[in-house]
Design a protein around this motif. Sequence first.
Motif, short mmCIF file in Angstrom:
data_model
loop_
_atom_site.label_atom_id
_atom_site.label_comp_id
_atom_site.label_asym_id
_atom_site.label_seq_id
_atom_site.Cartn_x
_atom_site.Cartn_y
_atom_site.Cartn_z
N ILE A 157 -31.02 -34.77 -46.70
CA ILE A 157 -31.18 -34.02 -45.48
C ILE A 157 -29.79 -33.61 -44.99
N LEU A 158 -28.71 -34.23 -45.09
CA LEU A 158 -27.41 -33.54 -44.42
C LEU A 158 -26.94 -32.35 -45.18
N PHE A 159 -27.05 -32.13 -46.37
CA PHE A 159 -26.77 -31.09 -47.01
C PHE A 159 -27.71 -30.01 -46.97
N SER A 160 -29.31 -30.15 -46.75
CA SER A 160 -29.89 -29.20 -46.36
C SER A 160 -29.61 -28.66 -44.95
N TRP A 161 -29.16 -29.52 -43.91
CA TRP A 161 -28.78 -29.12 -42.70
C TRP A 161 -27.46 -28.19 -42.71
N LEU A 162 -26.66 -28.63 -43.53
CA LEU A 162 -25.40 -27.72 -43.75
C LEU A 162 -25.69 -26.45 -44.32
N VAL A 163 -26.68 -26.40 -45.33
CA VAL A 163 -26.60 -25.07 -45.69
C VAL A 163 -27.51 -24.25 -44.85
N VAL A 164 -28.56 -24.70 -44.33
CA VAL A 164 -29.26 -24.16 -43.30
C VAL A 164 -28.51 -23.48 -42.05
N SER A 165 -27.49 -24.21 -41.54
CA SER A 165 -26.61 -23.97 -40.53
C SER A 165 -25.69 -22.88 -41.02
N LEU A 166 -25.12 -22.95 -42.08
CA LEU A 166 -24.22 -21.90 -42.78
C LEU A 166 -24.93 -20.63 -43.02
N ILE A 167 -26.19 -20.47 -43.24
CA ILE A 167 -27.04 -19.29 -43.39
C ILE A 167 -27.41 -18.86 -42.09
N ALA A 168 -27.66 -19.55 -41.22
CA ALA A 168 -27.94 -19.20 -39.82
C ALA A 168 -26.55 -18.66 -39.18
N ILE A 169 -25.43 -19.30 -39.29
CA ILE A 169 -24.36 -18.58 -38.89
C ILE A 169 -23.80 -17.33 -39.46
N HIS A 170 -24.02 -17.14 -40.69
CA HIS A 170 -24.07 -15.74 -41.31
C HIS A 170 -24.65 -14.85 -40.93
N PHE A 171 -26.02 -15.06 -40.69
CA PHE A 171 -26.87 -13.98 -40.22
C PHE A 171 -26.46 -13.71 -38.60
N ALA A 172 -26.20 -14.79 -37.92
CA ALA A 172 -25.85 -14.45 -36.52
C ALA A 172 -24.50 -13.58 -36.61
N TRP A 173 -23.70 -13.89 -37.39
CA TRP A 173 -22.44 -13.04 -37.15
C TRP A 173 -22.64 -11.57 -37.74
N LYS A 174 -23.67 -11.36 -38.66
CA LYS A 174 -23.89 -9.97 -39.02
C LYS A 174 -24.44 -9.33 -37.87
N PHE A 175 -25.63 -9.97 -37.33
CA PHE A 175 -26.31 -9.52 -36.16
C PHE A 175 -25.46 -9.18 -34.84
N TYR A 176 -24.48 -10.33 -34.32
CA TYR A 176 -23.62 -10.30 -33.01
C TYR A 176 -22.47 -9.95 -33.40
N GLY A 177 -21.98 -9.86 -34.53
CA GLY A 177 -20.52 -9.69 -34.86
C GLY A 177 -19.61 -8.65 -34.29
N ASN A 178 -20.32 -7.39 -34.10
CA ASN A 178 -19.68 -6.37 -33.38
C ASN A 178 -19.76 -6.55 -31.86
N THR A 179 -20.70 -7.15 -31.29
CA THR A 179 -20.66 -7.64 -29.71
C THR A 179 -19.74 -8.46 -29.47
N VAL A 180 -19.46 -9.65 -30.29
CA VAL A 180 -18.49 -10.39 -30.22
C VAL A 180 -17.14 -10.04 -30.42
N ASN A 181 -16.96 -9.26 -31.19
CA ASN A 181 -15.42 -8.39 -31.37
C ASN A 181 -15.29 -7.41 -30.38
N ASP A 182 -16.25 -6.89 -29.83
CA ASP A 182 -16.15 -5.85 -28.59
C ASP A 182 -15.59 -6.52 -27.30
N MET A 183 -16.14 -7.84 -27.22
CA MET A 183 -16.07 -8.66 -25.94
C MET A 183 -14.73 -9.15 -26.05
#
Length: 102
Positions: free
Chosen positions: A40-66
């Motif tokens: 359970i903990l390992f799958s939560w870690l993997v899902v969180s890392l994948i979500a962070i990766h896709f969120a950074w791909k989508f919002y990375g430029n916005t965060v960088n510009d801010m």
Amino acid sequence: MEEPWDFEFLSRIVDGFVSFLSEFVDDWLANDMRVSIFKILFSWLVVSLIAIHFAWKFYGNTVNDMYYRQGTGGKNGGTPDTTPHRSGWESAAGDNLKTHRE
């Protein structure tokens, strides 16, 4: 002459790694409570890392510009629109000092 590699040392390392993997697989396949918690903990870690990766791909430029505000003239970590091509000595010698007027 070069000494040959110590194959006994390398074989011990490989044997230790293989035995660790075999024990890990045996524990992974067992229906134990600690293995279930680990899964359970390992799958939560993997899902969180994948979500962070896709969120950074989508919002990375916005965060960088801010973070790097462009055109603010040096405020809040930003960079000015144009940079002078003179050094500090040249600008101090050639420019008049600005005074405050009421």
